[in-house]
Design a protein around this motif. Structure first.
Motif, PDB file in Angstrom:
ATOM      1  N   ASN A 218       0.815  -1.205   0.000  1.00 49.36           N
ATOM      2  CA  ASN A 218       0.000   0.000   0.000  1.00 49.36           C
ATOM      3  C   ASN A 218       0.857   1.268   0.000  1.00 49.36           C
ATOM      4  OD1 ASN A 218      -2.764   0.986   0.060  1.00 49.36           O
ATOM      5  ND2 ASN A 218      -2.254   1.826   2.067  1.00 49.36           N
ATOM      6  N   ILE A 219       2.117   1.143   0.432  1.00 47.82           N
ATOM      7  CA  ILE A 219       3.029   2.288   0.373  1.00 47.82           C
ATOM      8  C   ILE A 219       3.187   2.759  -1.072  1.00 47.82           C
ATOM      9  CG2 ILE A 219       5.412   3.047   0.782  1.00 47.82           C
ATOM     10  CD1 ILE A 219       5.488   1.137   3.164  1.00 47.82           C
ATOM     11  N   ALA A 220       3.120   1.800  -2.018  1.00 47.30           N
ATOM     12  CA  ALA A 220       3.217   2.176  -3.436  1.00 47.30           C
ATOM     13  C   ALA A 220       2.132   3.175  -3.813  1.00 47.30           C
ATOM     14  CB  ALA A 220       3.125   0.932  -4.322  1.00 47.30           C
ATOM     15  N   ASN A 221       0.934   3.009  -3.243  1.00 49.53           N
ATOM     16  CA  ASN A 221      -0.141   3.964  -3.513  1.00 49.53           C
ATOM     17  C   ASN A 221       0.232   5.352  -3.016  1.00 49.53           C
ATOM     18  OD1 ASN A 221      -1.779   2.015  -4.665  1.00 49.53           O
ATOM     19  ND2 ASN A 221      -2.830   1.528  -2.750  1.00 49.53           N
ATOM     20  N   GLY A 222       0.856   5.407  -1.830  1.00 47.26           N
ATOM     21  CA  GLY A 222       1.269   6.700  -1.304  1.00 47.26           C
ATOM     22  C   GLY A 222       2.381   7.320  -2.119  1.00 47.26           C
ATOM     23  N   VAL A 223       3.350   6.512  -2.552  1.00 46.78           N
ATOM     24  CA  VAL A 223       4.473   7.027  -3.342  1.00 46.78           C
ATOM     25  C   VAL A 223       3.977   7.593  -4.666  1.00 46.78           C
ATOM     26  CG1 VAL A 223       6.561   6.374  -4.603  1.00 46.78           C
ATOM     27  CG2 VAL A 223       6.196   5.532  -2.275  1.00 46.78           C
TER      28      VAL A 223
ATOM     29  N   THR B   3      -4.479   0.162  -9.124  1.00 48.83           N
ATOM     30  CA  THR B   3      -4.697   1.180  -8.083  1.00 48.83           C
ATOM     31  C   THR B   3      -3.641   2.273  -8.198  1.00 48.83           C
ATOM     32  OG1 THR B   3      -3.395  -0.033  -6.414  1.00 48.83           O
ATOM     33  CG2 THR B   3      -5.777  -0.436  -6.481  1.00 48.83           C
ATOM     34  N   VAL B   4      -2.412   1.875  -8.534  1.00 46.95           N
ATOM     35  CA  VAL B   4      -1.348   2.862  -8.737  1.00 46.95           C
ATOM     36  C   VAL B   4      -1.678   3.750  -9.943  1.00 46.95           C
ATOM     37  CG1 VAL B   4       1.059   3.100  -9.484  1.00 46.95           C
ATOM     38  CG2 VAL B   4       0.489   1.554  -7.603  1.00 46.95           C
ATOM     39  N   THR B   5      -2.153   3.134 -11.031  1.00 41.36           N
ATOM     40  CA  THR B   5      -2.535   3.911 -12.222  1.00 41.36           C
ATOM     41  C   THR B   5      -3.686   4.862 -11.905  1.00 41.36           C
ATOM     42  OG1 THR B   5      -1.861   2.082 -13.653  1.00 41.36           O
ATOM     43  CG2 THR B   5      -3.334   3.740 -14.613  1.00 41.36           C
ATOM     44  N   PHE B   6      -4.680   4.349 -11.189  1.00 41.57           N
ATOM     45  CA  PHE B   6      -5.814   5.181 -10.778  1.00 41.57           C
ATOM     46  C   PHE B   6      -5.331   6.402 -10.011  1.00 41.57           C
ATOM     47  CE2 PHE B   6      -8.651   6.446  -7.363  1.00 41.57           C
ATOM     48  CZ  PHE B   6      -9.850   6.656  -8.015  1.00 41.57           C
ATOM     49  N   LEU B   7      -4.467   6.184  -9.024  1.00 37.89           N
ATOM     50  CA  LEU B   7      -4.000   7.293  -8.189  1.00 37.89           C
ATOM     51  C   LEU B   7      -3.122   8.267  -8.970  1.00 37.89           C
ATOM     52  CD1 LEU B   7      -3.324   5.387  -4.865  1.00 37.89           C
ATOM     53  CD2 LEU B   7      -5.057   7.135  -5.260  1.00 37.89           C
ATOM     54  N   ALA B   8      -2.417   7.780  -9.981  1.00 40.78           N
ATOM     55  CA  ALA B   8      -1.616   8.676 -10.811  1.00 40.78           C
ATOM     56  C   ALA B   8      -2.505   9.714 -11.495  1.00 40.78           C
ATOM     57  CB  ALA B   8      -0.838   7.870 -11.852  1.00 40.78           C
ATOM     58  N   PHE B   9      -3.644   9.274 -12.034  1.00 39.24           N
ATOM     59  CA  PHE B   9      -4.573  10.212 -12.684  1.00 39.24           C
ATOM     60  C   PHE B   9      -5.335  11.047 -11.658  1.00 39.24           C
ATOM     61  CE2 PHE B   9      -3.972   7.291 -16.271  1.00 39.24           C
ATOM     62  CZ  PHE B   9      -3.856   8.187 -17.323  1.00 39.24           C
ATOM     63  N   GLN B  10      -5.746  10.405 -10.553  1.00 46.37           N
ATOM     64  CA  GLN B  10      -6.516  11.128  -9.534  1.00 46.37           C
ATOM     65  C   GLN B  10      -5.678  12.221  -8.880  1.00 46.37           C
ATOM     66  OE1 GLN B  10      -9.797  10.562  -8.388  1.00 46.37           O
ATOM     67  NE2 GLN B  10      -9.593  12.285  -6.993  1.00 46.37           N
TER      68      GLN B  10
END
Length: 475
Positions: A312-317, A374-381
């Motif tokens: 989940n740290i990847a999501n934060g990074v 989820t990482v891709t989603f957060l990149a756009f969000q």
């Protein structure tokens, strides 16, 4: 200085680059200190992601009370947004941020020491009051202190601090979980860390100036000029004050300042509708399902509990890196197409999360496929939608009611967030993760249509010029 008639248009102000280096340093310091409110916002909304599984065991949470603990902060944030907006309009942006720092500190201690579910829910609600107030007051303060050509970059530093706070929460959760293991109360150490930035925010804001535009809206033009001289060159401060003062007089004549004034002013009603839409668009992507329940989503995808915390740290990074990209883009591209691009990217990522969860067998492949999306989603969000949302909400309302207007829009944002946070566990339980994300995909398509039809462009204008344009567009 004399306040000129609003019909008199001042000469274009010199660029901020002409300002002495001491002036630019002062502007940077103001931005850093104020955005500790954003760091607290991010940490307090992100920490529940890793703390919740341990809290569930210690406090005996059920799926319903899990949702209540998570979403009580969001309900408090809705009330804190409108209250914070009103207080910042009445008492000043700086004084309100000082008050919020105190609430952050006390509510964090309440959450840390909570002996049962009931007190935890109350303390999280109180913490939400501070989060909601900060979500409104800090962007408005930064927007009103910033020069027009740097407003996008400086206001979105707050978004950078929000995602940095979330990354700090994810990282500290993983470290504390590994060090503390399965010992009781490990989640309390995860929560208490937030007291430190609250103290930094309070002491830092003691020596920060008030917003010059708020001072002008109160008729305190000399004080506004003194603040402008701290963050502008002399000639820029003089030119900007005349423009700000003229509009402050016009707003005073129209009595713009509250709910009754807004309802009685047709163009303001239409503008508020746009603000509500922008707020809903940011939340309807389902971003906070990943922020609050990301660890559980990854566990369901096939990670072990400890591996999910680390993954989940990847999501934060990626959120932090994407926000850096977003800040860079805001100085180079228009807000509206950036918002639409972000929406298109999140819709595609959510669609693939749903598809992968549906068709891939449980195991390593599905786990990493869902993590990638989820990482891709957060990149756009975080690279497009979130920074543009908070920036636009801090820009579009008139000076005299900017805090109130943004506060009302933020109420809609936080109530939408609250509703999603409350029902997400139940939706996943009843429908499965795939169908739940397909619902967000449909909502994202509707949001894209709304932005295309109604959202104005705000880049490249001073707040005063933008107000005049929006007044003409919606009248």
């Amino acid at each position: 200085m004399d306040v000129r008639d609003d019909a008199a248009r001042p000469a274009p102000a010199p660029p901020i680059d002409d300002a002495p280096s001491a002036v630019n340093r002062r502007l940077r310091v103001i931005t850093i200190i104020a955005t500790f409110g954003g760091l607290l916002f991010g940490y307090d909304t992100g920490v529940i992601n890793g703390a919740l599984p341990y809290m569930t065991d210690d406090l005996g949470l059920t799926p319903v009370t899990e949702g209540m603990v998570t979403s009580s902060l969001l309900l408090g944030a809705a009330l804190g947004a409108v209250t914070g907006g009103r207080l910042s309009d009445a008492r000043g942006r700086r004084r309100n941020i000082l008050l919020l720092a105190v609430v952050f500190f006390l509510a964090t201690l309440g959450c840390t020491l909570a002996p049962n579910t009931e007190i935890m829910i109350v303390a999280r609600f109180a913490l939400g009051l501070a989060v909601g107030g900060a979500s409104v007051t800090v962007p408005v303060y930064l927007a009103e202190v910033s020069p027009a050509e740097r407003r996008g970059a400086l206001v979105t530093r707050n978004e950078l601090m929000i995602v940095s706070g979330q990354l700090l929460a994810f990282t500290s959760n993983a470290v504390i979980a590994r060090v503390g293991g399965e010992s009781g109360g490990v989640w309390r150490w995860m929560l208490v860390i937030a007291t430190v930035p609250a103290v930094v925010l309070w002491f830092g804001m003691l020596v920060m100036p008030e917003s010059p535009r708020w001072l002008a809206s109160m008729g305190r033009f000399n004080e506004a000029f003194e603040v402008l001289k701290q963050v502008r060159s002399q000639s820029r401060a003089e030119a900007e004050l005349s423009e700000v003062s003229a509009l402050a007089v016009k707003d005073e004549q129209e009595k713009l300042g509250g709910w009754q004034d807004m309802k009685a002013t047709p163009w303001m009603r239409k503008l508020m509708f746009v603000g509500f839409g922008i707020a809903i668009v940011q939340q309807i992507t389902g971003v906070n399902t990943i922020m609050y329940y990301g660890t559980q989503i990854l566990t369901d995808a096939g990670f072990t509990s400890d591996s999910a915390l680390t993954a989940n740290i990847a999501n934060g990074v990626i959120s932090v890196l994407a926000t850096f990209v977003g800040i860079w883009l805001l100085g180079r591209v228009n807000r509206r197409p950036m918002l639409m691009t972000g929406q298109l990217g999140t819709v595609c990522a959510l669609l693939l999360i749903g598809v992968f969860s549906l068709v891939l067998p449980e195991g390593t492949v599905r786990a990493f496929a869902v993590l990638a999306m989820t990482v891709t989603f957060l990149a756009f969000q975080q690279g497009a939608i979130s920074p543009v949302t908070w920036l636009m909400l801090s820009e579009i309302f008139p000076t005299r009611m900017r805090g109130f207007g943004m506060g009302i829009a933020a109420v809609v944002l936080w109530l939408t967030n609250f509703a999603i946070g409350l029902v997400f566990p139940s939706l996943v339980s009843a429908m499965g993760i795939s169908n739940t994300f397909f619902l967000f995909v449909a909502a994202g398509v509707l949001s894209l249509a709304f932005v295309k039809a109604y959202v104005p462009e705000t880049r490249g204008r001073t707040l005063e010029v933008l107000e005049a344009e929006l007044r003409a567009r919606f009248s």
